[in-house]
Motif scaffolding. Structure first.
Motif, PDB file in Angstrom:
ATOM      1  N   MET A  11      28.032  67.460 -18.217  1.00 59.68           N
ATOM      2  CA  MET A  11      29.379  67.072 -17.902  1.00 59.68           C
ATOM      3  C   MET A  11      30.228  66.984 -19.185  1.00 59.68           C
ATOM      4  N   ALA A  12      29.663  66.489 -20.259  1.00 55.43           N
ATOM      5  CA  ALA A  12      30.364  66.402 -21.540  1.00 55.43           C
ATOM      6  C   ALA A  12      30.692  67.797 -22.058  1.00 55.43           C
ATOM      7  N   GLN A  13      29.710  68.687 -21.936  1.00 50.46           N
ATOM      8  CA  GLN A  13      29.950  70.069 -22.392  1.00 50.46           C
ATOM      9  C   GLN A  13      31.027  70.734 -21.532  1.00 50.46           C
ATOM     10  N   ASN A  14      30.988  70.441 -20.245  1.00 52.91           N
ATOM     11  CA  ASN A  14      31.982  70.974 -19.325  1.00 52.91           C
ATOM     12  C   ASN A  14      33.374  70.479 -19.714  1.00 52.91           C
ATOM     13  N   MET A  15      33.467  69.187 -20.023  1.00 52.80           N
ATOM     14  CA  MET A  15      34.747  68.597 -20.420  1.00 52.80           C
ATOM     15  C   MET A  15      35.219  69.201 -21.743  1.00 52.80           C
ATOM     16  N   LYS A  16      34.279  69.375 -22.665  1.00 51.04           N
ATOM     17  CA  LYS A  16      34.640  69.981 -23.950  1.00 51.04           C
ATOM     18  C   LYS A  16      35.157  71.395 -23.750  1.00 51.04           C
ATOM     19  N   GLN A  17      34.457  72.113 -22.855  1.00 53.61           N
ATOM     20  CA  GLN A  17      34.872  73.490 -22.589  1.00 53.61           C
ATOM     21  C   GLN A  17      36.258  73.515 -21.950  1.00 53.61           C
ATOM     22  N   ARG A  18      36.516  72.608 -21.004  1.00 52.22           N
ATOM     23  CA  ARG A  18      37.830  72.542 -20.370  1.00 52.22           C
ATOM     24  C   ARG A  18      38.903  72.169 -21.395  1.00 52.22           C
ATOM     25  N   LEU A  19      38.568  71.224 -22.297  1.00 53.31           N
ATOM     26  CA  LEU A  19      39.520  70.858 -23.352  1.00 53.31           C
ATOM     27  C   LEU A  19      39.815  72.039 -24.269  1.00 53.31           C
ATOM     28  N   ARG A  20      38.763  72.792 -24.618  1.00 48.13           N
ATOM     29  CA  ARG A  20      38.954  73.986 -25.452  1.00 48.13           C
ATOM     30  C   ARG A  20      39.845  74.994 -24.733  1.00 48.13           C
ATOM     31  N   ASP A  21      39.556  75.195 -23.443  1.00 47.65           N
ATOM     32  CA  ASP A  21      40.354  76.151 -22.663  1.00 47.65           C
ATOM     33  C   ASP A  21      41.804  75.693 -22.562  1.00 47.65           C
ATOM     34  N   GLN A  22      41.963  74.379 -22.297  1.00 40.72           N
ATOM     35  CA  GLN A  22      43.310  73.807 -22.196  1.00 40.72           C
ATOM     36  C   GLN A  22      44.041  73.956 -23.533  1.00 40.72           C
ATOM     37  N   LYS A  23      43.326  73.705 -24.650  1.00 39.53           N
ATOM     38  CA  LYS A  23      43.906  73.838 -25.985  1.00 39.53           C
ATOM     39  C   LYS A  23      44.325  75.279 -26.248  1.00 39.53           C
ATOM     40  N   LYS A  24      43.458  76.235 -25.871  1.00 43.87           N
ATOM     41  CA  LYS A  24      43.794  77.660 -26.035  1.00 43.87           C
ATOM     42  C   LYS A  24      45.014  78.015 -25.203  1.00 43.87           C
ATOM     43  N   GLN A  25      45.045  77.523 -23.961  1.00 42.18           N
ATOM     44  CA  GLN A  25      46.169  77.828 -23.078  1.00 42.18           C
ATOM     45  C   GLN A  25      47.457  77.226 -23.640  1.00 42.18           C
ATOM     46  N   ASP A  26      47.371  75.954 -24.092  1.00 42.47           N
ATOM     47  CA  ASP A  26      48.551  75.320 -24.676  1.00 42.47           C
ATOM     48  C   ASP A  26      49.010  76.080 -25.927  1.00 42.47           C
TER      49      ASP A  26
END
Length: 134
Positions: A11-26
């Motif tokens: 779940m932590a890795q999933n959240m990190k991945q989503r944060l990375r994706d969100q950061k890339k998108q932003d």
């Protein structure tokens, strides 16, 4: 059953991945917005520059036309001055030539008149002069 630690890690890795994706998108959205802002600014600058260049072109064209007109006038004045200079020098030469002959003639005439007057005076008063000189 699955291990709760594995689920937490996953779940932590999933959240990190989503944060990375969100950061890339932003970041991509920010980059796109910057590109769009720069393009708008460049378009405004190009329009302003084109307007200024058009005005400058008209001003320069008018200045060049005025310079051509004044250049023609200067050439005309130069031709007139050359003509005046030539005529003036010609008149000065004629005046000097005429004056020298006139001056010579006047001197010769005055010398003849002076000599004649002297002869007349000596002849008329010869007796008186001889008496005074003795």
């Amino acid at each position: 059953m699955s291990n709760p630690e594995d689920e937490d890690t996953s779940m932590a890795q999933n959240m990190k991945q989503r944060l990375r994706d969100q950061k890339k998108q932003d970041h991509e959205e920010f980059r796109q917005q910057m590109v769009q802002d720069v393009m708008e600014q460049l378009t405004e600058w190009r329009e302003a520059t084109n307007c200024i260049m058009a005005k400058n072109h008209r001003v320069i064209k008018d200045a060049v036309n005025q310079m051509k007109i004044y250049e023609r006038r200067v050439n005309e004045v130069g031709k007139n001055l050359s003509s005046i200079e030539y005529k003036t020098l010609t008149e000065i030469k004629r005046f000097k030539r005429g004056r020298s002959w006139k001056f010579f003639a006047a001197c010769l005439l005055s010398a003849i008149i002076g000599g004649f007057t002297t002869v007349v005076i000596w002849a008329k008063y010869w007796g008186t002069l001889r008496y005074l000189l003795e």
